[in-house]
Enzyme design. Structure first.
Site, PDB file in Angstrom:
ATOM      1  N   GLN A  32     -12.502  26.326   4.164  1.00  0.00           N
ATOM      2  CA  GLN A  32     -11.450  26.488   5.161  1.00  0.00           C
ATOM      3  C   GLN A  32     -11.871  27.639   6.065  1.00  0.00           C
ATOM      4  O   GLN A  32     -11.946  28.782   5.632  1.00  0.00           O
ATOM      5  CB  GLN A  32     -10.120  26.845   4.462  1.00  0.00           C
ATOM      6  CG  GLN A  32      -8.998  27.237   5.412  1.00  0.00           C
ATOM      7  CD  GLN A  32      -8.419  26.039   6.165  1.00  0.00           C
ATOM      8  OE1 GLN A  32      -7.876  25.124   5.558  1.00  0.00           O
ATOM      9  NE2 GLN A  32      -8.546  26.049   7.479  1.00  0.00           N
ATOM     10  N   THR A  34     -11.689  29.612  10.051  1.00  0.00           N
ATOM     11  CA  THR A  34     -10.686  29.961  11.049  1.00  0.00           C
ATOM     12  C   THR A  34     -10.476  28.792  11.999  1.00  0.00           C
ATOM     13  O   THR A  34      -9.384  28.553  12.487  1.00  0.00           O
ATOM     14  CB  THR A  34     -11.197  31.163  11.874  1.00  0.00           C
ATOM     15  OG1 THR A  34     -11.881  32.042  10.996  1.00  0.00           O
ATOM     16  CG2 THR A  34     -10.094  31.873  12.590  1.00  0.00           C
ATOM     17  N   PHE A  35     -11.569  28.065  12.267  1.00  0.00           N
ATOM     18  CA  PHE A  35     -11.474  27.032  13.280  1.00  0.00           C
ATOM     19  C   PHE A  35     -11.563  25.620  12.753  1.00  0.00           C
ATOM     20  O   PHE A  35     -11.866  24.696  13.478  1.00  0.00           O
ATOM     21  CB  PHE A  35     -12.526  27.284  14.373  1.00  0.00           C
ATOM     22  CG  PHE A  35     -11.950  28.088  15.480  1.00  0.00           C
ATOM     23  CD1 PHE A  35     -11.647  27.496  16.692  1.00  0.00           C
ATOM     24  CD2 PHE A  35     -11.646  29.414  15.282  1.00  0.00           C
ATOM     25  CE1 PHE A  35     -11.069  28.227  17.706  1.00  0.00           C
ATOM     26  CE2 PHE A  35     -11.068  30.157  16.290  1.00  0.00           C
ATOM     27  CZ  PHE A  35     -10.779  29.564  17.514  1.00  0.00           C
ATOM     28  N   GLY A  36     -11.320  25.427  11.490  1.00  0.00           N
ATOM     29  CA  GLY A  36     -11.323  24.060  10.984  1.00  0.00           C
ATOM     30  C   GLY A  36     -11.564  23.992   9.503  1.00  0.00           C
ATOM     31  O   GLY A  36     -12.033  24.946   8.894  1.00  0.00           O
ATOM     32  N   VAL A  38     -13.463  22.128   6.236  1.00  0.00           N
ATOM     33  CA  VAL A  38     -14.752  21.478   6.001  1.00  0.00           C
ATOM     34  C   VAL A  38     -14.624  20.607   4.748  1.00  0.00           C
ATOM     35  O   VAL A  38     -14.096  21.042   3.721  1.00  0.00           O
ATOM     36  CB  VAL A  38     -15.886  22.515   5.840  1.00  0.00           C
ATOM     37  CG1 VAL A  38     -17.226  21.812   5.629  1.00  0.00           C
ATOM     38  CG2 VAL A  38     -15.963  23.418   7.071  1.00  0.00           C
ATOM     39  N   LYS A  53     -16.972  18.987   9.364  1.00  0.00           N
ATOM     40  CA  LYS A  53     -16.173  20.135   9.810  1.00  0.00           C
ATOM     41  C   LYS A  53     -15.198  19.655  10.875  1.00  0.00           C
ATOM     42  O   LYS A  53     -15.609  19.208  11.954  1.00  0.00           O
ATOM     43  CB  LYS A  53     -17.109  21.218  10.362  1.00  0.00           C
ATOM     44  CG  LYS A  53     -16.406  22.469  10.838  1.00  0.00           C
ATOM     45  CD  LYS A  53     -17.436  23.572  11.107  1.00  0.00           C
ATOM     46  CE  LYS A  53     -16.811  24.763  11.797  1.00  0.00           C
ATOM     47  NZ  LYS A  53     -17.769  25.848  11.992  1.00  0.00           N
ATOM     48  N   ASP A 154     -22.193  36.012  14.018  1.00  0.00           N
ATOM     49  CA  ASP A 154     -21.232  36.062  12.900  1.00  0.00           C
ATOM     50  C   ASP A 154     -21.990  35.961  11.569  1.00  0.00           C
ATOM     51  O   ASP A 154     -21.638  35.151  10.699  1.00  0.00           O
ATOM     52  CB  ASP A 154     -20.181  34.961  13.039  1.00  0.00           C
ATOM     53  CG  ASP A 154     -18.927  35.253  12.187  1.00  0.00           C
ATOM     54  OD1 ASP A 154     -18.794  36.396  11.681  1.00  0.00           O
ATOM     55  OD2 ASP A 154     -18.095  34.346  12.025  1.00  0.00           O
TER      56      ASP A 154
END
Ligand code: ATP
Ligand code: MG
Length: 382
Positions: A32, A34-36, A38, A53, A154
């Site tokens: 899980q 931030t943007f989706g 998986v 994803k 990141d």
């Protein structure tokens, strides 16, 4: 066109270069972000396992998210053993319940482990040779993306995946961007609101917007240290505190060690430690007990980004060419696969072994994620 007509049109529309997701069967949720979410899924055509994803589209009026577009474009431009492979982008057919809007997925090669889960597994102890393999592959991936003018932005253990055969893959390019080498008359103005706080280098924390590959090498240094400490080495809960922890760990941030720091926006505005006690990195060295490892770590965690080792120099370091040599990681993963897979379902937070004297220098805080906001036009790549 009436709204009903439009809905029918969308339902029948065949997206170019973007297949339908029906050939994939979702097996389980594996991550899980931030943007989706998986998922682990089965490709029924080729009987292979893939990762899917899901792209979360928060605000329908703004269309397909720029972060996902960037990730796709960058994935498409990269092809290397140590970078996760994008197989395709696919979509579901919209239905009435989704207001006829499709859901999009990035279909990626599946990797059994992420480094955050491996590090936090208390049953798994890395030998020096395993650490060498992991760090070497991480640096290989960084060398490749930097040579292709991509910054990851990141780097952290959760974004580093490892296959069951022990091959490391850089993942999550949602924050990455292309960079250009500095031209003397024109400074880059990239956003500095990137990199998860605990892995964020001092130049970003001091407001640098003209940064480059050294930001990713700082993250590699933090991860290398974490291979021994089993928990993030600098766990600040604010940017100010992160800088304080960096000063305690790596040394005072001064113009003597880092001459160009005076030109950074926040250098004179932020309260930085002025008195040095024994540096955290010295304490860690007595624990690591390998001179080559300690030397490489020092060079990745140099405060001044212009002096920090780049991926190429790091890969040439004697650490990788002295006994014990990098190992075959696949073997140790096979031996421990059961216990590692069990820990997949447990908490993502790394176990913090408070018995370990080293951990006294890290300050606990909730594991932060980066806030993915962008500075409008100044930070657009395309
Ligand atoms: P965040 O914003 O939290 O950094 P994100 O939304 O961008 O994350 P990813 O980092 O790409 O998403 O994925 C989240 C997690 O899902 C990873 O930490 C990993 O555990 C798992 N995951 C991602 N890609 C794969 C893959 N190809 N194979 C197996 N697991 C994966
Ligand atoms: Mg991630």
């Amino acid at each position: 066109m009436s709204s009903q007509g439009l809905e029918k049109y969308i339902m029948k529309y065949n997206f170019a270069y973007c297949g339908e997701s029906s050939k994939y069967q979702i097996i389980s949720k594996v991550g899980q972000g931030t943007f989706g979410e998986v998922f682990k899924a089965r490709d029924t055509t080729y009987a292979t396992i893939v990762a899917m994803k899901k792209i979360i589209i928060e605000n329908q009026t703004e269309g397909f998210p720029i972060t996902a577009l960037r990730e796709i474009r960058i994935f498409q431009s990269l092809k290397h053993e140590n970078v996760v492979k994008l197989i395709e982008v696919c979509h579901t057919k919209g239905t009435q319940s989704t207001r006829y809007l499709p859901t999009y997925y990035l279909v990626l090669e599946y990797c059994d482990y992420d480094l955050a889960k491996l590090i936090s597994n208390t049953k798994l102890t890395f030998r020096l040779s395993d650490i060498k393999t992991i760090v070497q592959q991480l640096l290989n991936g960084l060398y490749y993306i930097h040579s292709n003018n991509i910054l990851h932005r990141d780097i952290k253990p959760a974004n580093i995946l490892i296959t069951k055969n022990g091959v490391l893959k850089l993942a999550d390019f949602g924050l990455s961007r292309a960079f250009s080498a500095n031209q003397s008359d024109k400074e880059n103005r990239y956003t500095n609101r990137v990199v998860t706080l605990w892995y964020r280098p001092p130049e970003l924390l001091l407001g640098d917007r003209n940064y480059g590959p050294p930001i990713d090498l700082w993250g590699a240094g933090c991860i290398m240290a974490e291979m021994w400490t089993k928990s993030p080495i600098m766990q600040g809960n604010s940017e100010q505190q992160q800088l304080t922890l960096i000063s305690k760990f790596c040394g005072l941030i001064t113009t003597e060690v880092w001459p160009s720091v005076k030109s950074l926006d926040l250098f004179n505005k932020i309260d930085l430690p002025k008195v040095q006690q024994r540096r955290g990195i010295e304490k860690l060295k007595t624990y690591i007990k390998n001179a080559y490892a300690c030397d490489l770590l020092e060079k990745l965690l140099i405060l001044d980004p212009s002096k920090r080792y780049d991926a190429n120099s790091a890969l040439d370091h004697d650490f990788f060419y002295t006994d014990p040599l990098p190992s075959d990681l696949g073997k140790i993963l096979t031996q421990h696969s059961q216990s590692i897979l069990e820990s997949h379902t447990s908490s993502r937070r790394p176990a913090r072994d408070m018995q370990h004297p080293y951990h006294r220098i890290s300050i606990g805080a909730a594991r932060p994620t980066v806030i993915r906001t962008y500075d409008g036009y100044q930070d657009r790549i395309y």
